[in-house]
Design a protein around this motif. Sequence first.
Motif, PDB file in Angstrom:
ATOM      1  N   LYS A 118       0.845  -1.194   0.000  1.00 39.35           N
ATOM      2  CA  LYS A 118       0.000   0.000   0.000  1.00 39.35           C
ATOM      3  C   LYS A 118       0.883   1.248   0.000  1.00 39.35           C
ATOM      4  O   LYS A 118       1.717   1.420   0.880  1.00 39.35           O
ATOM      5  N   PHE A 119       0.652   2.108  -1.007  1.00 42.00           N
ATOM      6  CA  PHE A 119       1.475   3.298  -1.178  1.00 42.00           C
ATOM      7  C   PHE A 119       0.607   4.507  -1.499  1.00 42.00           C
ATOM      8  O   PHE A 119      -0.440   4.383  -2.129  1.00 42.00           O
ATOM      9  N   ALA A 120       1.078   5.685  -1.078  1.00 39.72           N
ATOM     10  CA  ALA A 120       0.392   6.937  -1.394  1.00 39.72           C
ATOM     11  C   ALA A 120       1.422   8.047  -1.534  1.00 39.72           C
ATOM     12  O   ALA A 120       2.397   8.097  -0.784  1.00 39.72           O
ATOM     13  N   ILE A 121       1.186   8.912  -2.518  1.00 39.12           N
ATOM     14  CA  ILE A 121       2.057  10.071  -2.722  1.00 39.12           C
ATOM     15  C   ILE A 121       1.190  11.328  -2.748  1.00 39.12           C
ATOM     16  O   ILE A 121       0.164  11.361  -3.424  1.00 39.12           O
ATOM     17  N   TYR A 164      -5.986  13.326   5.280  1.00 38.50           N
ATOM     18  CA  TYR A 164      -6.163  12.067   4.554  1.00 38.50           C
ATOM     19  C   TYR A 164      -4.850  11.269   4.528  1.00 38.50           C
ATOM     20  O   TYR A 164      -4.853  10.051   4.715  1.00 38.50           O
ATOM     21  N   MET A 165      -3.735  11.955   4.321  1.00 40.96           N
ATOM     22  CA  MET A 165      -2.439  11.268   4.323  1.00 40.96           C
ATOM     23  C   MET A 165      -2.138  10.666   5.701  1.00 40.96           C
ATOM     24  O   MET A 165      -1.620   9.555   5.785  1.00 40.96           O
ATOM     25  N   GLU A 177      -2.031   5.695   9.151  1.00 41.65           N
ATOM     26  CA  GLU A 177      -2.629   4.863  10.196  1.00 41.65           C
ATOM     27  C   GLU A 177      -3.093   3.514   9.651  1.00 41.65           C
ATOM     28  O   GLU A 177      -3.189   2.549  10.398  1.00 41.65           O
ATOM     29  N   LYS A 178      -3.366   3.453   8.340  1.00 43.87           N
ATOM     30  CA  LYS A 178      -3.779   2.205   7.691  1.00 43.87           C
ATOM     31  C   LYS A 178      -2.568   1.481   7.098  1.00 43.87           C
ATOM     32  O   LYS A 178      -2.716   0.623   6.238  1.00 43.87           O
ATOM     33  N   ASN A 179      -1.378   1.845   7.568  1.00 43.04           N
ATOM     34  CA  ASN A 179      -0.113   1.218   7.165  1.00 43.04           C
ATOM     35  C   ASN A 179       0.257   1.424   5.697  1.00 43.04           C
ATOM     36  O   ASN A 179       0.922   0.581   5.097  1.00 43.04           O
ATOM     37  N   TYR A 180      -0.137   2.541   5.117  1.00 35.08           N
ATOM     38  CA  TYR A 180       0.335   2.905   3.792  1.00 35.08           C
ATOM     39  C   TYR A 180       1.744   3.476   3.915  1.00 35.08           C
ATOM     40  O   TYR A 180       2.057   4.166   4.884  1.00 35.08           O
ATOM     41  N   ASN A 181       2.580   3.199   2.946  1.00 35.30           N
ATOM     42  CA  ASN A 181       3.875   3.862   2.816  1.00 35.30           C
ATOM     43  C   ASN A 181       3.580   5.182   2.110  1.00 35.30           C
ATOM     44  O   ASN A 181       3.077   5.173   0.985  1.00 35.30           O
TER      45      ASN A 181
END
Length: 145
Positions: free
Chosen positions: A40-43, A131-132, A137-141
Amino acid sequence: MKKIVLSLALILSMNTISFASTSISESTESVLFQETKGKKFAILVQSTKNLRSSIMTASEMIKDNPAVKFEIVIMGQMVQELNNAELKPELDAADKAGIKLVVCEFALKVYGVELKDLPSYFIGTPNAHKYMFQLQEKNYNTLSI
């Protein structure tokens, strides 16, 4: 005696050159191989240039591992560019690749852009920073660029 010393020096220098080229090629290989272990990733992006590079990165990661979840969160003045005709093919390709595109509703309001006027694959969030934090908290990188 001079010839022996010269020969020995020549042999040692050749051995050093061989060792150095082996070390360089080994380090180059480690740079070329980029493995990610997360799923799980987010930028968070604020410019068109960073959006494009994030789409490219996300597409590569999803191609390598279709189980990857990838979100690109868009905020700031860049929200004005989301209806840009030049950018649309890249955004469409991102959606098709399975990249979740999230846009900050606060930024939309500040810059006079309506979520309903954007392509339907955009998802709004009231506050991109919050949101980030929720994604973390949901273990996204997560990464902010």
